[in-house]
Scaffold this motif. Structure first.
Motif, PDB file in Angstrom:
ATOM      1  N   ARG A  92       0.827  -1.200   0.000  1.00  0.00           N
ATOM      2  CA  ARG A  92       0.000   0.000   0.000  1.00  0.00           C
ATOM      3  C   ARG A  92       0.866   1.257   0.000  1.00  0.00           C
ATOM      4  O   ARG A  92       1.960   1.283   0.557  1.00  0.00           O
ATOM      5  N   MET A  93       0.349   2.288  -0.627  1.00  0.00           N
ATOM      6  CA  MET A  93       0.920   3.623  -0.505  1.00  0.00           C
ATOM      7  C   MET A  93      -0.120   4.517   0.159  1.00  0.00           C
ATOM      8  O   MET A  93      -1.262   4.591  -0.294  1.00  0.00           O
ATOM      9  N   ARG A  94       0.270   5.201   1.219  1.00  0.00           N
ATOM     10  CA  ARG A  94      -0.631   6.104   1.930  1.00  0.00           C
ATOM     11  C   ARG A  94      -0.092   7.526   1.859  1.00  0.00           C
ATOM     12  O   ARG A  94       1.076   7.769   2.171  1.00  0.00           O
ATOM     13  N   LEU A  95      -0.945   8.462   1.446  1.00  0.00           N
ATOM     14  CA  LEU A  95      -0.594   9.875   1.407  1.00  0.00           C
ATOM     15  C   LEU A  95      -1.384  10.608   2.481  1.00  0.00           C
ATOM     16  O   LEU A  95      -2.601  10.439   2.593  1.00  0.00           O
ATOM     17  N   THR A  96      -0.687  11.437   3.256  1.00  0.00           N
ATOM     18  CA  THR A  96      -1.320  12.265   4.278  1.00  0.00           C
ATOM     19  C   THR A  96      -0.862  13.703   4.077  1.00  0.00           C
ATOM     20  O   THR A  96       0.339  13.961   3.962  1.00  0.00           O
ATOM     21  N   TRP A  97      -1.809  14.631   4.008  1.00  0.00           N
ATOM     22  CA  TRP A  97      -1.444  16.029   3.809  1.00  0.00           C
ATOM     23  C   TRP A  97      -2.508  16.929   4.447  1.00  0.00           C
ATOM     24  O   TRP A  97      -3.607  16.502   4.779  1.00  0.00           O
TER      25      TRP A  97
END
Length: 301
Positions: free
Chosen positions: A289-294
């Motif tokens: 998985r790739m998780r992006l948080t911004w």
């Protein structure tokens, strides 16, 4: 992590302590909420009028707060509030750690809560009238990143969409997309920055996978790590935020060397609007998985 207080109109969360409307700390005047100062690079034109304008870089944003503690007839409560405001400045996890910051959150009437990250630089108090429960305050919060950010973070998780070998499980429906193990699978995803300035994501890749490349499809910018191998449960995190810009493993070790020379985390931002994100990797389990948080970013409060 402690839950941050919900702010009402006219309130400020100063490093964890709420001041302003409905509290014992009255806000008299606030400056530094407009355009941040600029570090210009202008040069006089030789033998000519005027100057040549160079790049303008924003300097840290200094928010100056003129306030007063009002606890009529209760000097003890007055000094207790001052102590509460001072306490965050003594936190060694911020004060003694390079790059560590605390927050300033502001809720203007009719506007959503927005935040700055930085350090509390001044908290001066006048004691002349404390016996009456009145104490003027001169406060400065220096936002090392002058951009305004949304109060809540946004997270999206993008799986690898296609198998890289190993078969598939029933039931299945047409059409089927199957790759052999010779090509890394890729999957598009979308990340929306609802603000008006570039946002900076924290990207976490969780294994098992190898030979990872992260692609911002709209700009073509990539973060490539051909030598990276993650087993199940291992992860790598890329923090693109100004003042951070690190690459770390689950062990806490520095993994910046895994990025290719052309991989620029200082340019890997999410512009306003929706960005298409892709990532490629080898994964025979289809569980990576790739998780992006911004946080959505804004030019104004």
């Amino acid at each position: 992590m402690a839950t941050e207080p919900v702010l009402s109109d006219g309130q400020i969360d100063l490093c964890g302590t709420v001041i302003g409307a409905g509290t014992t700390v009255n806000l008299i005047e606030i400056t530094g909420l407009g355009r941040p100062p600029v570090r210009d690079n202008d040069h006089d034109q030789p033998s000519m009028d005027g100057s040549w304008p160079g790049p303008d870089y924003f300097a840290p944003r200094s928010v100056q707060i003129d306030a007063a503690i009002k606890t009529p007839g209760d000097p003890t409560a007055c000094e207790a509030m001052l102590a509460a405001l001072q306490q965050p400045a003594w936190d060694p996890t911020v004060r003694l750690t390079g790059g560590a910051t605390t927050h300033l959150r502001i809720k203007r009437p009719g506007r959503p809560t927005k935040r700055l990250e930085g350090r509390l630089r001044r908290l001066d108090a006048e004691y002349a009238q404390v016996k009456h429960g009145y104490m003027p305050l001169d406060i400065e919060f220096l936002a090392t990143d002058p951009t305004w950010y949304a109060d809540t973070a946004t997270t999206t998780e993008i799986p690898l969409g296609w198998l890289t070998g190993g078969g598939f499980a029933a039931p299945v429906t047409a059409p089927l997309y199957v790759q052999d193990g010779a090509t890394a699978a890729d999957r598009p995803g979308w990340a929306t920055n609802a603000g008006t300035a570039d946002a900076w994501p924290i990207i976490r890749i969780t294994g098992p996978c190898s030979n990872v490349t992260i692609i911002h499809a709209d700009t073509g910018r990539t973060l490539a790590m051909p030598a990276l191998t993650l087993t199940a449960g291992q992860w790598l995190e890329i923090d693109t935020r100004p003042g951070h810009r690190t690459v770390t493993r689950e062990t806490g070790g520095n993994a910046t060397a895994l990025l290719t020379p052309a991989s620029r985390i200082d340019l890997f931002s999410l512009p306003p609007g929706t960005s298409e994100m892709r990532w490629t990797a080898y994964d025979h389990t289809n569980t990576a998985r790739m998780r992006l948080t911004w946080r959505d970013a804004y030019t104004a409060l």
